[in-house]
Motif scaffolding. Structure first.
Motif, PDB file in Angstrom:
ATOM      1  N   ILE A   1       0.835  -1.202   0.000  1.00 24.39           N
ATOM      2  CA  ILE A   1       0.000   0.000   0.000  1.00 24.39           C
ATOM      3  C   ILE A   1       0.872   1.257   0.000  1.00 24.39           C
ATOM      4  O   ILE A   1       0.634   2.196  -0.764  1.00 24.39           O
ATOM      5  CB  ILE A   1      -0.954   0.009   1.206  1.00 24.39           C
ATOM      6  N   ALA A   2       1.891   1.263   0.848  1.00 27.24           N
ATOM      7  CA  ALA A   2       2.803   2.411   0.881  1.00 27.24           C
ATOM      8  C   ALA A   2       3.538   2.552  -0.448  1.00 27.24           C
ATOM      9  O   ALA A   2       3.712   3.665  -0.968  1.00 27.24           O
ATOM     10  CB  ALA A   2       3.800   2.262   2.026  1.00 27.24           C
ATOM     11  N   ALA A   3       3.962   1.424  -1.024  1.00 28.16           N
ATOM     12  CA  ALA A   3       4.651   1.455  -2.315  1.00 28.16           C
ATOM     13  C   ALA A   3       3.733   1.980  -3.408  1.00 28.16           C
ATOM     14  O   ALA A   3       4.143   2.774  -4.263  1.00 28.16           O
ATOM     15  CB  ALA A   3       5.155   0.063  -2.670  1.00 28.16           C
ATOM     16  N   ARG A   4       2.479   1.532  -3.379  1.00 30.31           N
ATOM     17  CA  ARG A   4       1.502   2.011  -4.367  1.00 30.31           C
ATOM     18  C   ARG A   4       1.315   3.525  -4.271  1.00 30.31           C
ATOM     19  O   ARG A   4       1.326   4.239  -5.282  1.00 30.31           O
ATOM     20  CB  ARG A   4       0.166   1.313  -4.152  1.00 30.31           C
ATOM     21  N   ASP A   5       1.150   4.010  -3.046  1.00 27.94           N
ATOM     22  CA  ASP A   5       0.901   5.442  -2.856  1.00 27.94           C
ATOM     23  C   ASP A   5       2.120   6.268  -3.251  1.00 27.94           C
ATOM     24  O   ASP A   5       1.978   7.339  -3.847  1.00 27.94           O
ATOM     25  CB  ASP A   5       0.504   5.713  -1.409  1.00 27.94           C
TER      26      ASP A   5
ATOM     27  N   GLN B   1      12.310   5.229 -10.019  1.00 28.68           N
ATOM     28  CA  GLN B   1      12.079   5.149  -8.573  1.00 28.68           C
ATOM     29  C   GLN B   1      10.738   4.485  -8.275  1.00 28.68           C
ATOM     30  O   GLN B   1      10.626   3.669  -7.354  1.00 28.68           O
ATOM     31  CB  GLN B   1      12.131   6.549  -7.965  1.00 28.68           C
ATOM     32  N   ALA B   2       9.715   4.826  -9.061  1.00 27.98           N
ATOM     33  CA  ALA B   2       8.400   4.206  -8.881  1.00 27.98           C
ATOM     34  C   ALA B   2       8.485   2.706  -9.145  1.00 27.98           C
ATOM     35  O   ALA B   2       7.942   1.893  -8.381  1.00 27.98           O
ATOM     36  CB  ALA B   2       7.383   4.857  -9.821  1.00 27.98           C
ATOM     37  N   GLN B   3       9.163   2.338 -10.208  1.00 32.97           N
ATOM     38  CA  GLN B   3       9.335   0.928 -10.549  1.00 32.97           C
ATOM     39  C   GLN B   3      10.059   0.173  -9.437  1.00 32.97           C
ATOM     40  O   GLN B   3       9.641  -0.923  -9.037  1.00 32.97           O
ATOM     41  CB  GLN B   3      10.111   0.820 -11.858  1.00 32.97           C
ATOM     42  N   ASP B   4      11.120   0.765  -8.918  1.00 35.53           N
ATOM     43  CA  ASP B   4      11.924   0.102  -7.890  1.00 35.53           C
ATOM     44  C   ASP B   4      11.137  -0.124  -6.605  1.00 35.53           C
ATOM     45  O   ASP B   4      11.221  -1.209  -5.997  1.00 35.53           O
ATOM     46  CB  ASP B   4      13.177   0.926  -7.585  1.00 35.53           C
ATOM     47  N   CYS B   5      10.364   0.885  -6.176  1.00 35.70           N
ATOM     48  CA  CYS B   5       9.626   0.720  -4.920  1.00 35.70           C
ATOM     49  C   CYS B   5       8.516  -0.318  -5.084  1.00 35.70           C
ATOM     50  O   CYS B   5       8.224  -1.081  -4.154  1.00 35.70           O
ATOM     51  CB  CYS B   5       9.090   2.058  -4.411  1.00 35.70           C
ATOM     52  N   LEU B   6       7.909  -0.376  -6.262  1.00 36.57           N
ATOM     53  CA  LEU B   6       6.870  -1.376  -6.503  1.00 36.57           C
ATOM     54  C   LEU B   6       7.454  -2.782  -6.555  1.00 36.57           C
ATOM     55  O   LEU B   6       6.871  -3.733  -6.032  1.00 36.57           O
ATOM     56  CB  LEU B   6       6.130  -1.058  -7.802  1.00 36.57           C
ATOM     57  N   LYS B   7       8.613  -2.917  -7.160  1.00 32.47           N
ATOM     58  CA  LYS B   7       9.256  -4.234  -7.223  1.00 32.47           C
ATOM     59  C   LYS B   7       9.621  -4.737  -5.829  1.00 32.47           C
ATOM     60  O   LYS B   7       9.549  -5.942  -5.557  1.00 32.47           O
ATOM     61  CB  LYS B   7      10.500  -4.173  -8.109  1.00 32.47           C
TER      62      LYS B   7
ATOM     63  N   GLN C   1       3.782  -8.826  -1.915  1.00 30.18           N
ATOM     64  CA  GLN C   1       2.542  -8.470  -1.222  1.00 30.18           C
ATOM     65  C   GLN C   1       1.524  -7.849  -2.172  1.00 30.18           C
ATOM     66  O   GLN C   1       0.322  -7.981  -1.969  1.00 30.18           O
ATOM     67  CB  GLN C   1       2.832  -7.488  -0.079  1.00 30.18           C
ATOM     68  N   GLY C   2       1.992  -7.195  -3.234  1.00 29.32           N
ATOM     69  CA  GLY C   2       1.079  -6.456  -4.097  1.00 29.32           C
ATOM     70  C   GLY C   2       0.642  -7.167  -5.359  1.00 29.32           C
ATOM     71  O   GLY C   2      -0.248  -6.672  -6.066  1.00 29.32           O
ATOM     72  N   LYS C   3       1.221  -8.328  -5.667  1.00 26.41           N
ATOM     73  CA  LYS C   3       0.990  -8.953  -6.968  1.00 26.41           C
ATOM     74  C   LYS C   3      -0.436  -9.419  -7.212  1.00 26.41           C
ATOM     75  O   LYS C   3      -0.797  -9.730  -8.353  1.00 26.41           O
ATOM     76  CB  LYS C   3       1.954 -10.129  -7.167  1.00 26.41           C
ATOM     77  N   GLY C   4      -1.274  -9.454  -6.168  1.00 26.03           N
ATOM     78  CA  GLY C   4      -2.667  -9.836  -6.358  1.00 26.03           C
ATOM     79  C   GLY C   4      -3.600  -8.648  -6.493  1.00 26.03           C
ATOM     80  O   GLY C   4      -4.806  -8.818  -6.725  1.00 26.03           O
ATOM     81  N   ARG C   5      -3.057  -7.444  -6.364  1.00 31.41           N
ATOM     82  CA  ARG C   5      -3.858  -6.221  -6.444  1.00 31.41           C
ATOM     83  C   ARG C   5      -3.767  -5.634  -7.855  1.00 31.41           C
ATOM     84  O   ARG C   5      -2.665  -5.362  -8.342  1.00 31.41           O
ATOM     85  CB  ARG C   5      -3.367  -5.178  -5.440  1.00 31.41           C
ATOM     86  N   SER C   6      -4.908  -5.404  -8.483  1.00 33.76           N
ATOM     87  CA  SER C   6      -4.895  -4.879  -9.847  1.00 33.76           C
ATOM     88  C   SER C   6      -4.312  -3.474  -9.911  1.00 33.76           C
ATOM     89  O   SER C   6      -3.620  -3.130 -10.870  1.00 33.76           O
ATOM     90  CB  SER C   6      -6.305  -4.896 -10.437  1.00 33.76           C
ATOM     91  N   ASP C   7      -4.584  -2.632  -8.881  1.00 39.60           N
ATOM     92  CA  ASP C   7      -4.051  -1.267  -8.912  1.00 39.60           C
ATOM     93  C   ASP C   7      -2.532  -1.272  -8.818  1.00 39.60           C
ATOM     94  O   ASP C   7      -1.840  -0.512  -9.502  1.00 39.60           O
ATOM     95  CB  ASP C   7      -4.670  -0.404  -7.811  1.00 39.60           C
ATOM     96  N   PHE C   8      -1.996  -2.151  -7.982  1.00 38.27           N
ATOM     97  CA  PHE C   8      -0.543  -2.274  -7.816  1.00 38.27           C
ATOM     98  C   PHE C   8       0.094  -2.782  -9.107  1.00 38.27           C
ATOM     99  O   PHE C   8       1.071  -2.212  -9.606  1.00 38.27           O
ATOM    100  CB  PHE C   8      -0.252  -3.235  -6.661  1.00 38.27           C
TER     101      PHE C   8
ATOM    102  N   ALA D   1      -1.081  -2.716 -12.127  1.00 39.54           N
ATOM    103  CA  ALA D   1      -1.219  -1.739 -13.212  1.00 39.54           C
ATOM    104  C   ALA D   1      -0.139  -0.666 -13.115  1.00 39.54           C
ATOM    105  O   ALA D   1       0.448  -0.261 -14.131  1.00 39.54           O
ATOM    106  CB  ALA D   1      -2.604  -1.110 -13.181  1.00 39.54           C
ATOM    107  N   LEU D   2       0.142  -0.199 -11.905  1.00 46.35           N
ATOM    108  CA  LEU D   2       1.180   0.822 -11.728  1.00 46.35           C
ATOM    109  C   LEU D   2       2.550   0.298 -12.138  1.00 46.35           C
ATOM    110  O   LEU D   2       3.321   0.998 -12.804  1.00 46.35           O
ATOM    111  CB  LEU D   2       1.218   1.286 -10.274  1.00 46.35           C
ATOM    112  N   LEU D   3       2.851  -0.946 -11.760  1.00 49.71           N
ATOM    113  CA  LEU D   3       4.155  -1.514 -12.111  1.00 49.71           C
ATOM    114  C   LEU D   3       4.264  -1.702 -13.625  1.00 49.71           C
ATOM    115  O   LEU D   3       5.290  -1.359 -14.226  1.00 49.71           O
ATOM    116  CB  LEU D   3       4.362  -2.842 -11.386  1.00 49.71           C
ATOM    117  N   ALA D   4       3.214  -2.219 -14.246  1.00 49.48           N
ATOM    118  CA  ALA D   4       3.229  -2.403 -15.699  1.00 49.48           C
ATOM    119  C   ALA D   4       3.345  -1.066 -16.411  1.00 49.48           C
ATOM    120  O   ALA D   4       4.051  -0.938 -17.422  1.00 49.48           O
ATOM    121  CB  ALA D   4       1.960  -3.132 -16.151  1.00 49.48           C
ATOM    122  N   ARG D   5       2.679  -0.045 -15.877  1.00 47.84           N
ATOM    123  CA  ARG D   5       2.740   1.285 -16.486  1.00 47.84           C
ATOM    124  C   ARG D   5       4.152   1.859 -16.383  1.00 47.84           C
ATOM    125  O   ARG D   5       4.668   2.446 -17.337  1.00 47.84           O
ATOM    126  CB  ARG D   5       1.745   2.226 -15.816  1.00 47.84           C
TER     127      ARG D   5
END
Length: 221
Positions: free
Chosen positions: A67-71, A95-101, A106-113, A115-119
């Motif tokens: 959640i923190a990584a997403r935000d 930086q966004a990519q690195d924090c999401l990775k 924990q985030g791989k089951g969340r569509s919002d998470f 989507a952000l990583l793929a974007r």
């Protein structure tokens, strides 16, 4: 920490922030306290730089917190849109990519998470990595949502164009065919108004390059 949440909900924002800072200093779920401070900076103050600083503290306290990584990634995307140069924009997206990775498990089951990583990967031109990541996740999406699938199609379309440019028409066609798929793991069905003309055009180009003119014409039609 909880008193900060309560006071914030009562509109006593300054007091809430003071308590969240105190909670973080005392080591009471600092990741949660820093995230609360970051979201307050973003939503109340429209202060993206301040939000980034607090949310970076949150992800440093718990790198695996999705959640923190997403935000944080959302704030970094907003800052990237306002970047004054391509290099600054790429730095923020990286930086966004690195924090999401860091929080992927924990985030791989969340569509919002996801989507952000793929974007982030797509905007950085790493379409192959975006495609690989989207192949190995399984998400749940809101009804009518299609962003994750759109990013899946975008990645395979870009990979196909690259193959076609290099003269690998058969490999390009395989990528364009994949762009038309709706994989079960992405939990998205084909919408009635789904746009596919741009993909079919590229399929025709690949078929034409392979000498399959009749199929190419049918595809373009």
């Amino acid at each position: 920490l909880y008193l900060g949440h309560l006071l914030f909900s009562l509109g006593r924002y300054s007091e809430a922030r003071t308590l969240w800072k105190r909670a973080a200093e005392l080591g009471a779920e600092p990741g949660v306290a820093y995230r609360a401070l970051g979201m307050a900076a973003r939503t109340l103050d429209s202060d993206l730089n301040g939000a980034r600083d607090w949310l970076q503290k949150a992800t440093q306290a718990d790198p695996g917190d999705a959640i923190a990584a997403r935000d944080l990634a959302k704030v970094l995307f907003d800052l990237a849109e306002k970047a004054s140069s391509d290099s600054q924009r790429r730095t923020l997206l990286t930086q966004a990519q690195d924090c999401l990775k860091s929080a992927f498990e924990q985030g791989k089951g969340r569509s919002d998470f996801v989507a952000l990583l793929a974007r982030a990967e797509s905007r950085l031109g790493d379409y192959a990595e975006a495609a690989r990541m989207l192949d190995k996740v399984r998400v749940t999406v809101w009804e009518g949502s299609h962003e994750v699938h759109d990013l899946y199609a975008e990645a395979h379309l870009a990979l196909g164009k690259a193959q076609l440019k290099e003269g690998n028409a058969a490999a390009a066609l395989a990528e364009f065919d994949r762009a038309l798929e709706y994989p079960a793991n992405l939990a998205t069905g084909k919408l009635e108004n789904a746009r596919e003309a741009h993909i079919q055009y590229q399929r025709g180009m690949a078929l034409s390059a392979m000498g399959r003119k009749r199929e190419a014409i049918a595809t373009w039609k």
